[in-house]
Enzyme design. Structure first.
Site, PDB file in Angstrom:
ATOM      1  N   CYS A  77      -3.667  28.955 -14.122  1.00 14.48           N
ATOM      2  CA  CYS A  77      -5.027  28.505 -13.785  1.00 14.48           C
ATOM      3  C   CYS A  77      -5.865  29.694 -13.322  1.00 14.48           C
ATOM      4  O   CYS A  77      -5.457  30.437 -12.427  1.00 14.48           O
ATOM      5  CB  CYS A  77      -4.955  27.460 -12.677  1.00 14.48           C
ATOM      6  SG  CYS A  77      -6.581  27.018 -12.057  1.00 14.48           S
ATOM      7  N   GLN A 285       0.704   6.325  -5.512  1.00 13.72           N
ATOM      8  CA  GLN A 285       1.263   7.675  -5.562  1.00 13.72           C
ATOM      9  C   GLN A 285       0.658   8.379  -6.770  1.00 13.72           C
ATOM     10  O   GLN A 285       0.491   7.771  -7.821  1.00 13.72           O
ATOM     11  CB  GLN A 285       2.789   7.604  -5.699  1.00 13.72           C
ATOM     12  CG  GLN A 285       3.477   6.830  -4.584  1.00 13.72           C
ATOM     13  CD  GLN A 285       3.653   7.652  -3.302  1.00 13.72           C
ATOM     14  OE1 GLN A 285       3.161   8.768  -3.186  1.00 13.72           O
ATOM     15  NE2 GLN A 285       4.334   7.080  -2.339  1.00 13.72           N
ATOM     16  N   TYR A 312       4.297  -0.261   6.214  1.00 13.93           N
ATOM     17  CA  TYR A 312       3.309   0.662   5.624  1.00 13.93           C
ATOM     18  C   TYR A 312       3.275   0.408   4.111  1.00 13.93           C
ATOM     19  O   TYR A 312       3.516   1.314   3.308  1.00 13.93           O
ATOM     20  CB  TYR A 312       3.675   2.125   5.898  1.00 13.93           C
ATOM     21  CG  TYR A 312       3.930   2.447   7.350  1.00 13.93           C
ATOM     22  CD1 TYR A 312       2.877   2.847   8.180  1.00 13.93           C
ATOM     23  CD2 TYR A 312       5.200   2.340   7.909  1.00 13.93           C
ATOM     24  CE1 TYR A 312       3.100   3.146   9.518  1.00 13.93           C
ATOM     25  CE2 TYR A 312       5.435   2.629   9.241  1.00 13.93           C
ATOM     26  CZ  TYR A 312       4.389   3.035  10.041  1.00 13.93           C
ATOM     27  OH  TYR A 312       4.628   3.329  11.360  1.00 13.93           O
ATOM     28  N   CYS A 408       6.200  11.972   3.178  1.00 15.49           N
ATOM     29  CA  CYS A 408       5.498  13.082   2.526  1.00 15.49           C
ATOM     30  C   CYS A 408       5.399  14.264   3.487  1.00 15.49           C
ATOM     31  O   CYS A 408       4.685  15.217   3.213  1.00 15.49           O
ATOM     32  CB  CYS A 408       4.114  12.638   2.048  1.00 15.49           C
ATOM     33  SG  CYS A 408       3.117  11.936   3.357  1.00 15.49           S
TER      34      CYS A 408
HETATM   35  C1  SAM Z   1       1.988   6.516   2.159  1.00 23.38           C
HETATM   36  S1  SAM Z   1       1.140   4.999   2.065  1.00 23.38           S
HETATM   37  C2  SAM Z   1       2.415   3.952   1.467  1.00 23.38           C
HETATM   38  C3  SAM Z   1       2.017   2.916   0.461  1.00 23.38           C
HETATM   39  C4  SAM Z   1       3.094   2.161  -0.282  1.00 23.38           C
HETATM   40  N1  SAM Z   1       4.389   2.165   0.332  1.00 23.38           N
HETATM   41  C5  SAM Z   1       3.201   2.628  -1.730  1.00 23.38           C
HETATM   42  O1  SAM Z   1       4.165   3.311  -2.116  1.00 23.38           O
HETATM   43  O2  SAM Z   1       2.262   2.333  -2.505  1.00 23.38           O
HETATM   44  C6  SAM Z   1       1.000   4.594   3.749  1.00 23.38           C
HETATM   45  C7  SAM Z   1       0.292   3.279   4.031  1.00 23.38           C
HETATM   46  O3  SAM Z   1       0.433   2.990   5.431  1.00 23.38           O
HETATM   47  C8  SAM Z   1      -0.755   2.352   5.889  1.00 23.38           C
HETATM   48  N2  SAM Z   1      -0.735   2.474   7.368  1.00 23.38           N
HETATM   49  C9  SAM Z   1      -1.058   3.565   8.112  1.00 23.38           C
HETATM   50  N3  SAM Z   1      -0.849   3.315   9.426  1.00 23.38           N
HETATM   51  C10 SAM Z   1      -0.384   2.039   9.505  1.00 23.38           C
HETATM   52  C11 SAM Z   1       0.033   1.221  10.589  1.00 23.38           C
HETATM   53  N4  SAM Z   1      -0.008   1.664  11.843  1.00 23.38           N
HETATM   54  N5  SAM Z   1       0.458  -0.021  10.329  1.00 23.38           N
HETATM   55  C12 SAM Z   1       0.497  -0.487   9.040  1.00 23.38           C
HETATM   56  N6  SAM Z   1       0.124   0.250   7.968  1.00 23.38           N
HETATM   57  C13 SAM Z   1      -0.302   1.503   8.192  1.00 23.38           C
HETATM   58  C14 SAM Z   1      -1.836   3.093   5.162  1.00 23.38           C
HETATM   59  O4  SAM Z   1      -3.016   2.314   5.106  1.00 23.38           O
HETATM   60  C15 SAM Z   1      -1.203   3.303   3.770  1.00 23.38           C
HETATM   61  O5  SAM Z   1      -1.521   2.242   2.908  1.00 23.38           O
END
Ligand code: SAM
Length: 451
Positions: A77, A285, A312, A408
């Site tokens: 790039c 993702q 989450y 992550c």
């Molecule tokens: C890394 S993403 C995971 C999404 C899902 N597992 C997937 O693979 O599509 C993290 C998620 O956690 C949610 N989140 C963050 N803090 C939270 C909390 N205290 N309680 C519940 N959900 C939360 C965010 O809104 C986000 O959707």
């Protein structure tokens, strides 16, 4: 008393790179102090320029590689090293994978006091053009010329780009069309300092040959989208446009309000026999191939478990996939729209064994977990800051038989493993290359309850 470091800002010297840091940067030492040299590789002799002197270490710029490592390649790039997107395009891919394996191993040693073998990183099928979503800032230069691109490293200045090798081939066309549309129609770009100007960002989510473009604007009255639709139609047959209004001068891309302007409202996807819909606001993702590899492994780790809490849970794709394999699944997600999305998945896919709870894991998990009396497993996929202490305590108090943790951020993952090790044993740890060309790594872990 702190020792005064001998080198000064703007000094130039030759060093040999001894190891790589957690962001893929080279590390050398001088008189016992560490020097971070981005884009340098182990074993290389380099001419460097000191750019900043901290209390006990330095940051330097790589001026010249005197003896290149066999692991060095020419970054494909042209914006690499200026743009803030990629960190390690100068490394052969095998070396990138080794680096990520070492990063995970080091963080486990440092924050969990675990000196263990970590499995080799699972590769991404595509080392470039793997992302399904991009967000480009839009700015005007001092003469009003529009720049669409990426933020320069450690800066809020946009460097103009005409393609990004992490995105699909469509990116080039979309950037060009959007820039022409703004210029021809005298549409202004937002200026962070003056607070004036309309367009702040463009965000695109793609799926096969369809995409949804969101134009983030500062002024809700702005509605001149017809010329954009016309131009996009000359190249694409399946797309949608949203307007998002963000009046605030901050680091957040999206404002609260979206308005559908044209065409597709969502993209229809089908994976693991689950039909689902995404738009630019849904969490998904970014690398489909690696996402699917991880989700397949999670299904295998869940096994025949009867009850599974997916904490989450985002827009519910993983919860739905686990539910479709037979378990009673309980997703917990804090964002209302994401839970609504998960409810749609449940309905469309007839998943009567899926319950979606909208709320904070800190509050919802203790209430939910109690009812299973230990007869459950938990999947957690938290944001970068990892698990809240109360979530860790709730897991420890309710003793699920397995914890499947997707992370992550290896630093917070290691911290949480240390806390959970009070009752749990680590029996699987696998890094995945979700983000080739960057130093980021996704890690899947399985812990089981000690007998
Ligand atoms: C890394 S993403 C995971 C999404 C899902 N597992 C997937 O693979 O599509 C993290 C998620 O956690 C949610 N989140 C963050 N803090 C939270 C909390 N205290 N309680 C519940 N959900 C939360 C965010 O809104 C986000 O959707």
């Amino acid at each position: 008393m702190n020792k005064i470091l001998p080198l000064k800002k703007n000094d130039e010297l030759t060093v040999k790179i001894e190891r790589l840091g957690a962001n893929g940067e080279g590390i050398a030492t001088h008189d016992g102090a560490v020097i971070f040299v981005p884009f340098a590789l182990v074993g290389e002799e380099c001419l460097i320029h000191i750019v900043s002197v901290k209390k006990s270490y330095y940051f330097a710029k790589l001026v010249k590689v005197i003896s290149p490592s066999p692991e060095r390649i020419n970054a494909p790039c042209p914006y690499f090293s200026k743009c803030g997107g990629c960190d390690i395009q100068h490394m052969v891919y095998q070396k990138q994978l080794e680096l990520k394996q070492i990063i995970v191993k080091n963080e486990l040693k440092k924050f969990a006091n675990l000196d263990i073998e970590v499995l080799g990183v699972v590769e991404s099928a595509n080392q470039f053009r793997y992302r399904n979503k991009f967000a480009f800032p839009v700015q005007a230069d001092a003469f009003g010329k529009i720049k669409i691109g990426m933020f320069r490293r450690h800066s809020h200045d946009v460097i103009e780009i005409d393609d990004c090798l992490l995105q699909s081939e469509n990116t080039k066309k979309i950037i060009k069309i959007f820039k022409d549309y703004m210029t021809e129609n005298k549409i202004s770009a937002h200026n962070e300092e003056s607070g004036k100007g309309i367009v702040k960002h463009i965000v695109v989510r793609e799926n096969e040959n369809s995409f949804i473009l969101t134009v983030v604007v500062s002024d809700e009255k702005f509605n001149n989208f017809e010329p954009l639709i016309k131009k996009l139609k000359t190249e694409f047959s399946s797309f949608g446009i949203y307007k998002n209004i963000n009046k605030f001068n901050n680091n957040v891309i999206f404002g609260e309000r979206d308005e559908h302007i044209f065409g597709l409202k969502e993209l229809e996807c089908n994976e693991f026999q689950i039909k689902y819909f995404v738009n630019n606001r849904s969490f998904l993702q970014v690398n489909n191939d690696v996402k699917n590899k991880i989700y397949s492994k999670i299904i295998e780790l869940v096994g025949n478990e009867k009850n599974v809490i997916d904490a989450y849970s985002g827009a519910g794709l993983l919860s739905s996939i686990i539910a479709s394999s037979g378990a009673n699944v309980y997703g917990i997600e804090i964002i209302k729209e994401a839970t609504q999305n998960a409810e749609n998945l449940k309905r469309i896919n007839n998943l009567n064994n899926l319950t979606n709870i909208n709320g904070d894991c800190v509050k919802e998990l203790p209430k939910l977990a109690k009812q299973f009396k230990g007869d459950f497993s938990i999947v957690v996929d938290p944001p970068r800051k990892g698990l809240d202490e109360k979530v860790v305590n709730s897991i420890l108090n309710n003793s699920p038989s397995k914890i499947i943790y997707l992370s992550c951020n290896p630093t917070t993952l290691a911290r949480d493993i240390r806390l959970l090790s009070e009752k749990y044993m680590l029996n699987f740890i696998q890094p995945y290359d979700m983000f080739p060309q960057t130093a980021n790594v996704e890690t899947l872990v399985c812990l089981s309850l000690r007998q």
